[in-house]
Enzyme design. Sequence first.
Site, mmCIF file in Angstrom:
data_model
loop_
_atom_site.group_PDB
_atom_site.id
_atom_site.type_symbol
_atom_site.label_atom_id
_atom_site.label_comp_id
_atom_site.label_asym_id
_atom_site.label_seq_id
_atom_site.Cartn_x
_atom_site.Cartn_y
_atom_site.Cartn_z
ATOM 1 C CG ASP A 174 -1.481 1.266 1.306
ATOM 2 O OD1 ASP A 174 -2.280 1.568 0.528
ATOM 3 O OD2 ASP A 174 -1.744 1.730 2.327
ATOM 4 C CG LEU A 175 1.771 5.752 -2.046
ATOM 5 C CD1 LEU A 175 3.176 5.455 -2.246
ATOM 6 C CD2 LEU A 175 1.007 6.488 -3.121
ATOM 7 C CG ASP A 176 -1.911 7.555 0.491
ATOM 8 O OD1 ASP A 176 -0.774 8.279 0.308
ATOM 9 O OD2 ASP A 176 -2.846 7.353 -0.117
ATOM 10 C CB THR A 221 -0.002 10.984 1.894
ATOM 11 O OG1 THR A 221 0.120 9.383 1.732
ATOM 12 C CG2 THR A 221 1.224 11.418 1.155
ATOM 13 C CE LYS A 254 -4.333 6.710 9.147
ATOM 14 N NZ LYS A 254 -3.423 6.502 10.479
ATOM 15 N N GLY A 255 -7.350 4.318 3.847
ATOM 16 C CA GLY A 255 -7.446 3.060 2.830
ATOM 17 C C GLY A 255 -8.709 3.068 1.821
ATOM 18 N NE ARG A 278 -9.429 12.129 -4.963
ATOM 19 C CZ ARG A 278 -8.974 12.350 -6.148
ATOM 20 N NH1 ARG A 278 -9.600 13.219 -6.922
ATOM 21 N NH2 ARG A 278 -7.871 11.689 -6.453
ATOM 22 C CB SER A 297 -1.896 2.967 -3.985
ATOM 23 O OG SER A 297 -2.637 4.095 -3.462
ATOM 24 C CB ALA A 298 -7.465 3.423 -2.320
ATOM 25 C CB SER A 299 -3.773 7.335 -3.813
ATOM 26 O OG SER A 299 -3.541 8.560 -4.389
ATOM 27 C CG ASN A 349 -3.680 12.579 -5.965
ATOM 28 O OD1 ASN A 349 -3.653 12.914 -6.984
ATOM 29 N ND2 ASN A 349 -4.576 12.653 -5.058
ATOM 30 C CE LYS A 352 -5.673 -0.868 -1.083
ATOM 31 N NZ LYS A 352 -4.730 -0.162 -0.522
ATOM 32 C CD GLU A 410 -3.703 -1.689 2.796
ATOM 33 O OE1 GLU A 410 -3.882 -0.773 3.743
ATOM 34 O OE2 GLU A 410 -3.949 -1.333 1.490
ATOM 35 C CG ASP A 411 -1.889 2.570 6.227
ATOM 36 O OD1 ASP A 411 -2.235 2.136 5.309
ATOM 37 O OD2 ASP A 411 -2.124 3.763 6.713
HETATM 38 C C1 BG6 Z 1 -5.640 5.938 0.157
HETATM 39 C C2 BG6 Z 1 -5.833 6.827 1.377
HETATM 40 O O1 BG6 Z 1 -4.346 5.358 0.239
HETATM 41 O O2 BG6 Z 1 -6.028 6.533 -0.941
HETATM 42 C C3 BG6 Z 1 -7.313 7.314 1.447
HETATM 43 O O3 BG6 Z 1 -5.661 5.758 2.686
HETATM 44 C C4 BG6 Z 1 -7.506 7.928 0.282
HETATM 45 O O4 BG6 Z 1 -7.311 7.994 2.626
HETATM 46 C C5 BG6 Z 1 -7.505 7.188 -0.865
HETATM 47 O O5 BG6 Z 1 -8.935 8.673 0.306
HETATM 48 C C6 BG6 Z 1 -7.487 8.042 -2.179
HETATM 49 O O6 BG6 Z 1 -6.815 8.644 -2.434
HETATM 50 P P1 BG6 Z 1 -6.890 10.040 -3.756
HETATM 51 O O7 BG6 Z 1 -5.440 10.243 -3.445
HETATM 52 O O8 BG6 Z 1 -6.984 9.162 -4.936
HETATM 53 O O9 BG6 Z 1 -7.746 10.835 -3.100
HETATM 54 MG MG MG Z 2 -2.706 3.067 3.398
#
Ligand code: BG6
Ligand code: MG
Length: 220
Positions: free
Chosen positions: A9-11, A17, A45-46, A49, A114-116, A118, A145, A169-170
Amino acid sequence: MKKIGVIFDLDGVIVDTAKYHFLAWKRVADTLGFEFTEEHNELLKGVSRVRSLEILLNIGTVALSEIEKRNALIRKNEDYLGYIRNMSADEILPGVLDFLNELDSKGIKYALGSASKNAPLILKQVGLYNRFEAIVDGNDVSKAKPDPEVFLIGAKKLNLAPKTCIVFEDAIAGIEAANRAHMISIGIGDKDTLNSANFNFNDLTKVPKDFIEVLMQRVG
Ligand code: BG6
Ligand code: MG
């Protein structure tokens, strides 16, 4: 011994972050006129958005129209981007670089899960973009997730069976996703919060030197 792979996982695992997500969501809550605490932030977390906004609005018992929701999501991400555009390698969490070097020296492949949306930008900011065999992020999945999709795509990209993959994972949602993918789940952070993980460590500096070998024997 079987070949194994690692999915990170990233964040909260590679970079901290979560504090930037918190500040950006807090600003949304401030604008809407309710309190948003660090404890509330754990629930986000995880989580994707869009789902995070739903949880946030639930906390504040606020209802928004679709257009207002879209604007809140844009504002939150613009704020968040303001923080991550200033990130550099010194924000990589303790133990990460040593652990990646160790995996490289053992020839063990690793991917990001990662779910992000970004994630690519963050990895470029901290200089880790080219180190991963594969990057699977919020742009690649249709189900967030705790659905296992992100990790199953990661395993496919590593060319490995899910049960030979180890996930770091966190987030509670992330541990559940790893367990549902039948992977070995490693909780990074509070052991009580992540009590459904197969193994727990406070951070990557706490992973024992022989841990990867032990896991290789376990899956082999
Ligand atoms: C996860 C974070 O890695 O990414 C969440 O733990 C976040 O808190 C999710 O909402 C989505 O991230 P982003 O960068 O696409 O808004
Ligand atoms: Mg995370």
